[in-house]
Design a protein around this motif. Structure first.
Motif, PDB file in Angstrom:
ATOM      1  N   MET A   1       0.801  -0.918   0.053  1.00 57.49           N
ATOM      2  CA  MET A   1      -0.139   0.192   0.153  1.00 57.49           C
ATOM      3  C   MET A   1       0.688   1.629  -0.383  1.00 57.49           C
ATOM      4  N   LYS A   2       0.233   2.334  -0.536  1.00 59.77           N
ATOM      5  CA  LYS A   2       1.201   3.666  -0.661  1.00 59.77           C
ATOM      6  C   LYS A   2       0.807   4.534   0.624  1.00 59.77           C
ATOM      7  N   LEU A   3       1.298   5.069   1.243  1.00 55.65           N
ATOM      8  CA  LEU A   3       1.802   6.035   2.558  1.00 55.65           C
ATOM      9  C   LEU A   3       0.583   6.865   2.759  1.00 55.65           C
ATOM     10  N   PRO A   4      -0.105   7.252   1.551  1.00 55.30           N
ATOM     11  CA  PRO A   4      -1.073   8.211   1.943  1.00 55.30           C
ATOM     12  C   PRO A   4      -2.040   7.324   2.513  1.00 55.30           C
ATOM     13  N   VAL A   5      -2.490   6.149   1.995  1.00 56.51           N
ATOM     14  CA  VAL A   5      -3.415   5.457   2.774  1.00 56.51           C
ATOM     15  C   VAL A   5      -3.452   5.059   3.447  1.00 56.51           C
ATOM     16  N   LEU A   6      -1.713   4.100   4.165  1.00 54.32           N
ATOM     17  CA  LEU A   6      -1.532   4.043   5.440  1.00 54.32           C
ATOM     18  C   LEU A   6      -2.055   5.230   6.483  1.00 54.32           C
ATOM     19  N   VAL A   7      -1.442   6.055   6.394  1.00 47.77           N
ATOM     20  CA  VAL A   7      -2.340   7.094   6.918  1.00 47.77           C
ATOM     21  C   VAL A   7      -3.552   7.518   7.145  1.00 47.77           C
ATOM     22  N   GLY A   8      -3.761   7.585   5.528  1.00 45.84           N
ATOM     23  CA  GLY A   8      -5.239   7.844   5.987  1.00 45.84           C
ATOM     24  C   GLY A   8      -6.175   6.949   6.945  1.00 45.84           C
ATOM     25  N   ILE A   9      -6.280   5.619   6.844  1.00 44.79           N
ATOM     26  CA  ILE A   9      -6.763   5.056   7.976  1.00 44.79           C
ATOM     27  C   ILE A   9      -7.149   5.530   9.402  1.00 44.79           C
ATOM     28  N   PRO A  10      -6.152   5.571   9.719  1.00 46.19           N
ATOM     29  CA  PRO A  10      -6.284   5.970  11.273  1.00 46.19           C
ATOM     30  C   PRO A  10      -6.759   7.451  11.235  1.00 46.19           C
ATOM     31  N   ILE A  11      -6.556   8.241  10.734  1.00 47.65           N
ATOM     32  CA  ILE A  11      -7.186   9.215  10.722  1.00 47.65           C
ATOM     33  C   ILE A  11      -8.979   9.330  10.745  1.00 47.65           C
ATOM     34  N   LEU A  12      -8.553   8.714   9.584  1.00 49.18           N
ATOM     35  CA  LEU A  12      -9.982   8.370   9.449  1.00 49.18           C
ATOM     36  C   LEU A  12     -10.994   7.722  10.821  1.00 49.18           C
ATOM     37  N   ALA A  13     -10.532   7.199  11.460  1.00 51.92           N
ATOM     38  CA  ALA A  13     -10.720   6.091  11.933  1.00 51.92           C
ATOM     39  C   ALA A  13     -10.825   6.732  13.562  1.00 51.92           C
ATOM     40  N   ILE A  14      -9.588   8.076  13.751  1.00 44.86           N
ATOM     41  CA  ILE A  14      -9.822   8.202  14.944  1.00 44.86           C
ATOM     42  C   ILE A  14     -10.980   9.800  14.706  1.00 44.86           C
ATOM     43  N   SER A  15     -11.242  10.440  13.776  1.00 36.75           N
ATOM     44  CA  SER A  15     -11.605  11.244  13.492  1.00 36.75           C
ATOM     45  C   SER A  15     -13.650  10.622  13.766  1.00 36.75           C
ATOM     46  N   THR A  16     -13.807   9.306  13.161  1.00 33.73           N
ATOM     47  CA  THR A  16     -15.257   9.122  13.587  1.00 33.73           C
ATOM     48  C   THR A  16     -15.725   8.388  15.069  1.00 33.73           C
ATOM     49  N   LEU A  17     -14.400   8.167  15.163  1.00 38.38           N
ATOM     50  CA  LEU A  17     -14.140   7.968  16.667  1.00 38.38           C
ATOM     51  C   LEU A  17     -14.895   9.671  17.710  1.00 38.38           C
ATOM     52  N   LEU A  18     -14.040  10.077  17.145  1.00 39.62           N
ATOM     53  CA  LEU A  18     -14.947  11.921  18.131  1.00 39.62           C
ATOM     54  C   LEU A  18     -15.888  12.068  17.801  1.00 39.62           C
ATOM     55  N   ALA A  19     -16.537  11.668  16.143  1.00 39.71           N
ATOM     56  CA  ALA A  19     -18.060  12.624  16.591  1.00 39.71           C
ATOM     57  C   ALA A  19     -18.580  11.510  16.625  1.00 39.71           C
ATOM     58  N   GLY A  20     -18.752  10.393  17.431  1.00 41.07           N
ATOM     59  CA  GLY A  20     -19.555   9.255  17.776  1.00 41.07           C
ATOM     60  C   GLY A  20     -18.971  10.087  19.232  1.00 41.07           C
ATOM     61  N   LEU A  21     -17.895  10.052  20.420  1.00 43.87           N
ATOM     62  CA  LEU A  21     -18.324  10.967  21.122  1.00 43.87           C
ATOM     63  C   LEU A  21     -18.917  11.955  21.608  1.00 43.87           C
ATOM     64  N   ALA A  22     -19.074  12.739  20.397  1.00 37.67           N
ATOM     65  CA  ALA A  22     -19.217  14.787  20.506  1.00 37.67           C
ATOM     66  C   ALA A  22     -20.687  13.924  20.355  1.00 37.67           C
ATOM     67  N   ILE A  23     -21.501  12.948  19.933  1.00 38.34           N
ATOM     68  CA  ILE A  23     -23.247  12.748  19.990  1.00 38.34           C
ATOM     69  C   ILE A  23     -23.128  11.931  20.882  1.00 38.34           C
ATOM     70  N   ALA A  24     -22.717  11.559  21.633  1.00 42.52           N
ATOM     71  CA  ALA A  24     -22.817  10.555  22.981  1.00 42.52           C
ATOM     72  C   ALA A  24     -22.818  11.192  24.118  1.00 42.52           C
ATOM     73  N   GLN A  25     -22.539  12.284  24.233  1.00 44.01           N
ATOM     74  CA  GLN A  25     -21.985  13.820  24.966  1.00 44.01           C
ATOM     75  C   GLN A  25     -23.431  14.454  24.885  1.00 44.01           C
ATOM     76  N   SER A  26     -23.875  14.866  23.848  1.00 42.59           N
ATOM     77  CA  SER A  26     -24.994  15.429  23.414  1.00 42.59           C
ATOM     78  C   SER A  26     -26.504  14.777  23.804  1.00 42.59           C
ATOM     79  N   SER A  27     -26.448  13.688  24.088  1.00 39.53           N
ATOM     80  CA  SER A  27     -27.477  12.725  23.536  1.00 39.53           C
ATOM     81  C   SER A  27     -28.221  13.150  25.404  1.00 39.53           C
ATOM     82  N   GLY A  28     -27.468  13.396  25.942  1.00 42.26           N
ATOM     83  CA  GLY A  28     -28.410  13.745  27.841  1.00 42.26           C
ATOM     84  C   GLY A  28     -27.796  12.760  28.120  1.00 42.26           C
TER      85      GLY A  28
END
Length: 147
Positions: A1-28
């Protein structure tokens, strides 16, 4: 695999996790299933008392209700304390009702001298009679009742 793909997967996972935490915090927050805080005292439901004497059956083939307390009875794969009074060998001297002869038949209909394994756990069909209200209302009438 190319380097940009290897760097992109962890960034996508971290951003999804942070978005999920933000939604959970706002749910009450989390709500208790018991409906109150743990520290709050909660009234306990009424303990239903045993009804003495024998109640009549409501339909043909209804398993008889147990007219005495059974909380301390041991019923497991090795011991069945009900049989200390209700087995055919001792029921007469204990002045207890004898088990139906169907309890001494195996799956093929052969007569046994001991209770069949399929009938070993009495509280599978028989329950103590108590003054508990109906959990679900119904308009059931015994088959002998006029409609």
């Amino acid at each position: 695999m190319k380097l940009p793909v290897l760097v992109g997967i962890p960034i996508l996972a971290i951003s999804t996790l942070l978005a999920g935490l933000a939604i959970a915090q706002s749910s009450g927050g989390v709500h208790s299933l018991r409906g109150t805080e743990i520290e709050d005292l909660r009234a306990v439901d009424e303990v239903h008392k045993q009804v003495e004497g024998r109640l009549t059956r409501n339909y043909r083939q209804q398993p008889p209700l147990i007219p005495h307390a059974i909380e301390q009875y041991q019923i497991d794969k090795r011991t069945n304390q009900c049989l200390s009074c209700h087995d055919w060998t001792v029921a007469g001297e204990r002045r207890a009702p004898t088990l139906s002869m169907t309890h001494y038949l195996d799956r093929e209909g052969r007569q046994l001298d001991t209770v069949a394994g399929t009938r070993w756990f009495c509280n599978q069909c028989h329950v103590p009679q108590v003054n508990a209200p109906e959990l679900v209302g119904n308009d059931f009438l015994p088959s002998s009742a006029e409609r």
